[in-house]
Design a protein around this motif. Sequence first.
Motif, short mmCIF file in Angstrom:
data_model
loop_
_atom_site.label_atom_id
_atom_site.label_comp_id
_atom_site.label_asym_id
_atom_site.label_seq_id
_atom_site.Cartn_x
_atom_site.Cartn_y
_atom_site.Cartn_z
N LEU A 94 6.76 4.03 10.87
CA LEU A 94 7.21 4.21 9.49
C LEU A 94 6.08 3.74 8.58
O LEU A 94 5.93 2.54 8.33
CB LEU A 94 8.49 3.40 9.25
CG LEU A 94 9.66 3.68 10.19
CD1 LEU A 94 10.77 2.65 9.99
CD2 LEU A 94 10.17 5.09 9.98
N VAL A 95 5.26 4.68 8.12
CA VAL A 95 4.05 4.35 7.36
C VAL A 95 4.27 4.61 5.87
O VAL A 95 4.62 5.72 5.47
CB VAL A 95 2.84 5.18 7.87
CG1 VAL A 95 1.58 4.81 7.09
CG2 VAL A 95 2.64 4.98 9.36
N ALA A 96 4.07 3.57 5.08
CA ALA A 96 4.13 3.65 3.62
C ALA A 96 5.42 4.29 3.10
O ALA A 96 5.39 5.23 2.32
CB ALA A 96 2.91 4.39 3.07
N PRO A 97 6.58 3.75 3.51
CA PRO A 97 7.82 4.30 2.96
C PRO A 97 7.94 3.96 1.47
O PRO A 97 7.48 2.89 1.05
CB PRO A 97 8.92 3.60 3.76
CG PRO A 97 8.30 2.31 4.19
CD PRO A 97 6.84 2.62 4.40
N THR A 128 3.00 -1.15 6.03
CA THR A 128 3.02 -1.16 4.57
C THR A 128 1.68 -1.68 4.04
O THR A 128 0.81 -2.08 4.81
CB THR A 128 4.16 -2.05 4.03
OG1 THR A 128 3.92 -3.40 4.42
CG2 THR A 128 5.51 -1.59 4.55
N SER A 129 1.57 -1.68 2.73
CA SER A 129 0.35 -2.14 2.06
C SER A 129 0.71 -3.16 0.99
O SER A 129 1.81 -3.12 0.43
CB SER A 129 -0.35 -0.94 1.43
OG SER A 129 -1.34 -1.34 0.52
N LEU A 160 -1.59 4.28 1.44
CA LEU A 160 -2.09 4.67 2.77
C LEU A 160 -2.20 6.19 2.87
O LEU A 160 -1.70 6.81 3.81
CB LEU A 160 -1.20 4.09 3.87
CG LEU A 160 -1.11 2.56 3.89
CD1 LEU A 160 -0.06 2.08 4.87
CD2 LEU A 160 -2.47 1.94 4.20
N ASN A 161 -2.87 6.76 1.89
CA ASN A 161 -3.10 8.20 1.85
C ASN A 161 -4.57 8.47 1.52
O ASN A 161 -5.37 7.54 1.41
CB ASN A 161 -2.16 8.88 0.83
CG ASN A 161 -2.29 8.30 -0.56
OD1 ASN A 161 -3.19 7.53 -0.86
ND2 ASN A 161 -1.37 8.67 -1.44
N ALA A 162 -4.91 9.72 1.41
CA ALA A 162 -6.30 10.10 1.15
C ALA A 162 -6.82 9.48 -0.16
O ALA A 162 -7.96 9.03 -0.22
CB ALA A 162 -6.45 11.61 1.13
N GLU A 163 -5.96 9.45 -1.18
CA GLU A 163 -6.38 8.89 -2.46
C GLU A 163 -6.70 7.40 -2.36
O GLU A 163 -7.44 6.86 -3.17
CB GLU A 163 -5.29 9.12 -3.52
CG GLU A 163 -5.15 10.57 -3.95
CD GLU A 163 -4.39 11.41 -2.93
OE1 GLU A 163 -3.59 10.87 -2.13
OE2 GLU A 163 -4.63 12.63 -2.90
#
Length: 181
Positions: A94-97, A128-129, A160-163
């Motif tokens: 579960l990444v960056a919900p 998470t971040s 946790l995405n390209a941006e």
Amino acid sequence: MAQKVLLLHGWGGSDFPHWQSWLAGELARDYGCVNFLRFSDVERPKLDVWLRELTNALRNFQPDIVICHSLANTLWFHANNKGLLTQEVKNLYLVAPPSLKCNVTELSEFFPLHTPQNLSAKKILLVTSTNDPYLTQEEAKTLQQELDVPMNIIQNGGHLNAESGYGEWPWILQEIKRAGA
């Protein structure tokens, strides 16, 4: 890697240079079995359509490992709350919900949402971040406690995405390879 990996993207998709796109390529390059599902209308998602696409992919592909990013976590929660997931996967990431109370207008039919009692997975990792604009650290800790799962916290990883600079992400590749061993 003999395990089947299903990648589920969030709002707007996870096209190159997003880490999910990179990961799909890396797994395929090593002759892994990967399904990088593209949901319909990624800019204006419809919960019922995405749920149907998810359940079809699960039934037809039968993954061992599922990796959700962003809105896909919310979709997974809805599928569990509605009793649509009939088989457990081996590993769930579960990444960056986003917050369960997210108030983005385009996503209104996905929220609010209750934490599911079951996640249909044997092993689960919440990632998470510290500075995700869609989930505060307090919300992440509450979610972790409610789900009763381990959490890996990335320092200053944004969403946790390209941006946020997550194109190539060696950690997730190694984690998936370890899970699939």
